[in-house]
Enzyme design. Structure first.
Site, PDB file in Angstrom:
ATOM      1  N   ARG A   1     -21.834  11.506  16.906  1.00 15.96           N
ATOM      2  CA  ARG A   1     -21.912  11.921  18.295  1.00 15.96           C
ATOM      3  C   ARG A   1     -23.291  12.484  18.642  1.00 15.96           C
ATOM      4  NH1 ARG A   1     -17.652  12.994  21.348  1.00 15.96           N
ATOM      5  NH2 ARG A   1     -18.629  14.895  22.155  1.00 15.96           N
TER       6      ARG A   1
ATOM      7  N   ARG B   1     -33.557  10.605  18.980  1.00 16.34           N
ATOM      8  CA  ARG B   1     -34.509   9.950  19.877  1.00 16.34           C
ATOM      9  C   ARG B   1     -35.937  10.094  19.358  1.00 16.34           C
ATOM     10  NH1 ARG B   1     -32.069  13.111  24.249  1.00 16.34           N
ATOM     11  NH2 ARG B   1     -30.262  11.991  25.079  1.00 16.34           N
TER      12      ARG B   1
ATOM     13  N   ARG C   1      -9.131  23.349  14.830  1.00 12.91           N
ATOM     14  CA  ARG C   1     -10.084  24.456  14.820  1.00 12.91           C
ATOM     15  C   ARG C   1      -9.930  25.213  16.133  1.00 12.91           C
ATOM     16  NH1 ARG C   1     -11.930  26.510  10.500  1.00 12.91           N
ATOM     17  NH2 ARG C   1     -13.877  27.183  11.471  1.00 12.91           N
TER      18      ARG C   1
ATOM     19  N   ARG D   1     -22.834  29.617  18.444  1.00 14.11           N
ATOM     20  CA  ARG D   1     -23.628  29.432  19.658  1.00 14.11           C
ATOM     21  C   ARG D   1     -23.698  30.741  20.443  1.00 14.11           C
ATOM     22  NH1 ARG D   1     -21.790  24.185  23.056  1.00 14.11           N
ATOM     23  NH2 ARG D   1     -19.812  25.314  23.220  1.00 14.11           N
TER      24      ARG D   1
ATOM     25  N   GLU E   1     -20.098  32.680  20.441  1.00 19.42           N
ATOM     26  CA  GLU E   1     -18.998  31.766  20.123  1.00 19.42           C
ATOM     27  C   GLU E   1     -18.849  31.636  18.609  1.00 19.42           C
ATOM     28  OE1 GLU E   1     -18.479  27.009  20.591  1.00 19.42           O
ATOM     29  OE2 GLU E   1     -18.768  28.095  22.485  1.00 19.42           O
TER      30      GLU E   1
ATOM     31  N   TYR F   1     -10.453  13.793  20.203  1.00 12.47           N
ATOM     32  CA  TYR F   1     -11.498  14.502  20.945  1.00 12.47           C
ATOM     33  C   TYR F   1     -11.864  13.676  22.174  1.00 12.47           C
ATOM     34  CZ  TYR F   1     -15.620  17.164  22.119  1.00 12.47           C
ATOM     35  OH  TYR F   1     -16.527  17.947  22.790  1.00 12.47           O
TER      36      TYR F   1
ATOM     37  N   ASP G   1     -14.101  13.907  25.928  1.00 19.59           N
ATOM     38  CA  ASP G   1     -14.917  14.617  26.898  1.00 19.59           C
ATOM     39  C   ASP G   1     -14.156  14.705  28.216  1.00 19.59           C
ATOM     40  OD1 ASP G   1     -17.196  15.179  25.327  1.00 19.59           O
ATOM     41  OD2 ASP G   1     -17.938  13.136  25.591  1.00 19.59           O
TER      42      ASP G   1
END
Length: 391
Positions: free
Chosen positions: A195, A199, A272, A304, A324, A372, A374
């Site tokens: 995921r 670049r 999780r 995070r 987090e 999962y 989005d």
């Protein structure tokens, strides 16, 4: 046929379906959960003249998308939610309920006092190697460090070493991933890393999608609109009295954990969970200069830090920062991420086989499908739901 004994509750559901034809129900749909899947479904069903009852066990609607205003700042109470999609259809649909700003997700990663850009791009590579300045130089350096495998990567560690080499892995992947999943990198499925974009341009935009933004005013007002015309009961857990609630509607849309519906009769699926510490800092106008910072160092307990005012380019005095933590799921915690390893996939397959026999119960969303998704995937799946296409 199932390898394990058929669940008692499943038998009850089958018998209930047989009795449905002789009994009038108060509602067309009982929707368990007011997150994105449940709320969009409720909205579309209500538009079609259906009567919907929505049960939400928390004290608010919106599931993990819930936002709350604190000191004039819209706080993402359950972690950062950036809406992004390549679907014009989904973007237009969500645009009915809000105005999106032009926020672009450009997270940072902090490792032992050094800040790196995410996703992995030329800014990252130039920071890692002082003598790397061009895409060709970055590709050559990564090629030197890549591990050549004679098989498909079997876990996240092999995937990372084969894709980006040992330095990127050691600094920016290993510690963060092991905190996120609560297990060694060699035990995390390889697909998790696929995921992550890679670049060779100086582009810090994490997503490649055509559309991206944050709803101005937060997500909660969207859910207020989605659930207009529905009966909503907060603080009610469907699983506390499923037999009673099943008698209230002709069909049930269930968005909770798949195994919980069947009372974990084959065993418990692993999830999780996340724990959040929200801190209001009235004397600090800008804590970290960015909405999201990943903490890649394994010695830092949280994964995070999120500074919410940056999602909407806020200029308010003071700030709100969320720390987090990724933690194992336990009773009473919110399940957040499915753990799609071999054991759980096998177990989920058993539950899905049971679910497929219940023609008046549909299972939708990340928890109920043990996948999962989005946010845009979730919206699209609702809009294509067969129950909404039956006119």
């Amino acid at each position: 046929m199932f390898n394990a004994p058929v669940c008692r509750q499943w038998r009850k559901d089958v018998l209930r379906q047989m009795a449905m034809t002789t009994k009038m129900m108060k509602y067309d749909f009982l929707i368990v959960g007011s997150g994105l899947f449940g709320s969009v479904f409720a909205h579309e069903a209500t538009k079609q003249g259906k009567k919907c009852l929505v049960l939400e066990r928390r004290a608010h609607i919106g599931g993990n998308c819930h936002t709350q205003e604190v000191c004039g700042i819209n706080v993402h109470c359950y972690g950062a939610h950036i809406f992004h999609t390549n679907s014009d259809r989904v973007w237009r649909y969500m645009g009915q309920f809000c105005d999106f700003n032009r926020f672009v997700n450009s997270p940072l990663a902090l490792y032992k006092g050094v800040m790196y850009n995410l996703p992995f791009n030329m800014n990252t590579f130039c920071r890692l190697w002082d003598d790397v300045h061009t895409p060709a130089e970055a590709k050559a350096r990564i090629e030197q460090q890549r591990v050549k495998l004679d098989h498909e990567p079997r876990n996240l560690e092999e995937q990372a070493l084969a894709q980006v080499g040992w330095l990127v892995y050691e600094r920016l992947i290993k510690g963060y991933s092991e905190k996120q999943w609560g297990r060694p990198a060699c035990e995390i499925p390889a697909f998790v890393l696929k995921r992550i974009p890679l670049r060779y341009t100086f582009n810090n935009n994490y997503f490649d999608d055509q559309h991206q933004g944050i709803p101005q005013g937060g997500y909660s007002p969207i859910f207020d609109q989605l659930l207009l015309g529905c009966d909503v009961r907060l603080g009610v857990d469907f699983l506390d009295d499923p037999d009673y609630w099943k008698e209230q509607a002709e069909k049930i849309l269930f968005t909770g954990a798949l195994d919980a519906y069947f009372h974990h009769c084959h065993g418990q699926l692993d999830f999780r969970s996340l724990r959040f510490e929200h801190k209001t800092m009235e004397s600090v106008n800008d804590y970290q200069g960015n909405a999201v910072v990943n903490h890649a160092d394994a010695s830092v307990p949280y994964t995070r830090t999120i500074e919410h005012k940056h999602f909407e380019f806020g200029k308010q005095p003071g700030t709100v920062v969320t720390y987090e933590y990724s933690v194992p799921w336990h009773e009473g915690a919110e399940p957040c991420y499915p753990v799609n390893d071999e054991r759980n996939e096998r177990l989920a397959k058993q539950y899905k086989a049971m679910a497929s026999t219940l023609k008046d119960v549909s299972f939708g969303g990340r928890l109920a499908e043990y996948r999962y998704y989005d946010m845009d995937d979730t919206v699209e799946r609702v809009l294509d739901h067969p129950w909404l296409r039956q006119r």
